[in-house]
Design an enzyme around this catalytic site. Structure first.
Site, PDB file in Angstrom:
ATOM      1  N   HIS A 167      24.485 -24.646 -20.317  1.00  0.00           N
ATOM      2  CA  HIS A 167      24.183 -25.152 -21.659  1.00  0.00           C
ATOM      3  C   HIS A 167      22.901 -24.545 -22.229  1.00  0.00           C
ATOM      4  O   HIS A 167      22.684 -24.580 -23.433  1.00  0.00           O
ATOM      5  CB  HIS A 167      24.144 -26.687 -21.679  1.00  0.00           C
ATOM      6  CG  HIS A 167      22.890 -27.317 -21.178  1.00  0.00           C
ATOM      7  ND1 HIS A 167      22.755 -27.822 -19.916  1.00  0.00           N
ATOM      8  CD2 HIS A 167      21.697 -27.539 -21.789  1.00  0.00           C
ATOM      9  CE1 HIS A 167      21.552 -28.337 -19.763  1.00  0.00           C
ATOM     10  NE2 HIS A 167      20.874 -28.177 -20.896  1.00  0.00           N
ATOM     11  N   GLY A 208      13.571 -28.026 -22.749  1.00  0.00           N
ATOM     12  CA  GLY A 208      12.997 -26.770 -22.296  1.00  0.00           C
ATOM     13  C   GLY A 208      12.878 -26.691 -20.790  1.00  0.00           C
ATOM     14  O   GLY A 208      12.703 -25.610 -20.224  1.00  0.00           O
ATOM     15  N   LEU A 238      36.820 -18.171 -30.490  1.00  0.00           N
ATOM     16  CA  LEU A 238      37.918 -18.467 -31.404  1.00  0.00           C
ATOM     17  C   LEU A 238      37.377 -18.661 -32.817  1.00  0.00           C
ATOM     18  O   LEU A 238      38.034 -18.332 -33.792  1.00  0.00           O
ATOM     19  CB  LEU A 238      38.682 -19.715 -30.945  1.00  0.00           C
ATOM     20  CG  LEU A 238      39.864 -20.151 -31.808  1.00  0.00           C
ATOM     21  CD1 LEU A 238      40.918 -19.035 -31.911  1.00  0.00           C
ATOM     22  CD2 LEU A 238      40.492 -21.432 -31.271  1.00  0.00           C
ATOM     23  N   GLY A 239      36.164 -19.186 -32.895  1.00  0.00           N
ATOM     24  CA  GLY A 239      35.516 -19.312 -34.194  1.00  0.00           C
ATOM     25  C   GLY A 239      35.834 -20.587 -34.938  1.00  0.00           C
ATOM     26  O   GLY A 239      36.025 -20.561 -36.148  1.00  0.00           O
ATOM     27  N   VAL A 240      35.896 -21.718 -34.212  1.00  0.00           N
ATOM     28  CA  VAL A 240      36.126 -23.004 -34.864  1.00  0.00           C
ATOM     29  C   VAL A 240      35.166 -24.044 -34.303  1.00  0.00           C
ATOM     30  O   VAL A 240      34.769 -23.987 -33.147  1.00  0.00           O
ATOM     31  CB  VAL A 240      37.573 -23.515 -34.677  1.00  0.00           C
ATOM     32  CG1 VAL A 240      38.564 -22.629 -35.387  1.00  0.00           C
ATOM     33  CG2 VAL A 240      37.917 -23.654 -33.196  1.00  0.00           C
ATOM     34  N   SER A 297      15.355 -27.639 -18.868  1.00  0.00           N
ATOM     35  CA  SER A 297      16.712 -27.398 -18.373  1.00  0.00           C
ATOM     36  C   SER A 297      16.831 -26.025 -17.728  1.00  0.00           C
ATOM     37  O   SER A 297      16.347 -25.023 -18.258  1.00  0.00           O
ATOM     38  CB  SER A 297      17.721 -27.485 -19.516  1.00  0.00           C
ATOM     39  OG  SER A 297      18.124 -28.796 -19.745  1.00  0.00           O
ATOM     40  N   ASP A 315      28.095 -26.721 -15.231  1.00  0.00           N
ATOM     41  CA  ASP A 315      26.886 -26.365 -15.985  1.00  0.00           C
ATOM     42  C   ASP A 315      26.033 -25.332 -15.251  1.00  0.00           C
ATOM     43  O   ASP A 315      24.808 -25.407 -15.233  1.00  0.00           O
ATOM     44  CB  ASP A 315      26.056 -27.617 -16.304  1.00  0.00           C
ATOM     45  CG  ASP A 315      25.098 -27.389 -17.464  1.00  0.00           C
ATOM     46  OD1 ASP A 315      25.337 -26.478 -18.276  1.00  0.00           O
ATOM     47  OD2 ASP A 315      24.097 -28.135 -17.562  1.00  0.00           O
TER      48      ASP A 315
END
Length: 337
Positions: A80, A191, A255-257, A193, A109
């Site tokens: 993330h 920060g 995909l761009g959504v 993370s 993650d």
């Protein structure tokens, strides 16, 4: 094993947990701290990586941390921290490098980066998280102060094992459950993370991945970390560039959504479409409901992201959706990195 709801922004650098986490009581009374935890953490500090990201679509900047696994610049961090980034830069020992994503496991993650042009870097000493005990002192090293500031050194103790948190991506609406986490009492902040959790022997025993950002931290704040015993097999699979159902090698596909779960019926509702992206070229528009992706019926945004993680740039996938007029439509999208 407790579960805690948490909302994670698309470019979030820390997973947000419910404020009630600050009230968690240690499972066992804390033991006296043997030695100097800051001195122990100093053994890892030269291998801590400061990570900065840029996301063009949102005009966003972020920072997180990681640590060096290999002298030639392979770095372990949270997925993330770098998710959605168009550019990643990292610095070690005051020197900055461009970085690329080697691969990731979204469900756990975990991500591995490669620092371009790096060599001879100090490597973080890896410990054994299975040997940790409740009350044992630990230090979380992070990048909350930014690249030009000193490393954060959050001192605390192990309070619990096997914790579970639920994380949500506010742009895509996807939800992930992180299991088997270490819980520690230390005031970690945004920060931190991806940074190492260090034991009293100066060894990395976890990766800081979650903390509450819903209230101002003070003494006794709670953080969560992925045990290093769980993280290293995943990291080594990524480093070997061996893809699997959960490990994606290379950058994610686009995909761009931006989506959210449909209010009525199956599918996910399209909230936003990236202009010129694969979905836009396929004919999708905000307000449409995407029902099938690559032959997989969509029930949640999480299913959509997991389907995309099985694919690589250049793959052509089939789409089925219900447009705003209620008509079923089909099309194809060519995925991009």
């Amino acid at each position: 094993m407790g579960k805690f709801p948490v909302r994670r922004p698309f470019a979030a650098l820390l997973i947000a947990l419910a404020t009630a986490l600050a009230l968690v009581t240690p499972v066992f009374p804390a033991m006296a701290a043997p030695g100097d935890p800051i001195a122990a953490a100093a053994q890892v500090e030269p291998a801590v990586v400061r990570i900065n990201t840029e996301i063009d679509y949102q005009g966003a900047y972020g920072n997180g941390a990681g640590f060096v696994l290999d002298p030639n610049g392979q770095v372990l961090t949270n997925f993330h921290v770098v998710s959605g980034a168009d550019r990643i830069t990292a610095s070690v020992g005051g020197r900055s490098y461009p970085a690329e994503l080697v691969g990731y496991n979204r469900r756990r993650d975990i991500a591995v980066l490669q620092l371009i042009g790096a060599y001879g870097l100090p490597v973080a000493p890896i410990g054994n998280s299975a040997q940790l005990t409740a009350g044992e002192p630990v230090v979380a090293l992070g990048n909350a102060n930014g690249t030009n500031g000193p490393l954060t050194r959050e001192i605390g103790t192990i309070t619990a094992f096997g914790r579970t948190v639920n994380a949500e991506d506010s742009l895509t609406g996807s939800k992930d459950q992180l299991e088997g986490l270490l819980e520690f009492a230390a005031p970690v902040v945004a920060g931190d993370s991806g940074g190492p959790l260090v034991n009293g022997a100066g060894q990395v025993v976890g990766i800081t991945t979650a903390a509450s950002v819903n209230f101002r931290f003070g003494p006794g704040g709670e953080g969560f970390a992925i045990p290093i015993d769980d993280a290293m097999p995943i990291a080594n699979q990524i480093r070997a560039r061996t893809p699997s159902a959960e490990v994606h090698v290379g950058p994610p596909v686009l995909l761009g959504v931006g989506v959210r779960s449909a209010q009525r019926g199956p599918g996910v509702q399209i909230a936003d479409v990236l202009r010129g992206g694969p979905a836009d070229r396929a004919g999708l528009s905000p307000g449409d409901v995407l029902t099938v992706l690559d032959g997989t019926p969509l029930d949640t945004a999480t299913t959509l992201t997991y389907v995309l993680d099985r694919h690589y740039p250049g793959d052509v996938i089939d789409l089925t959706w219900i447009d705003r007029g209620g008509l079923e439509r089909t099309g194809k999208a060519t995925l991009t990195p």
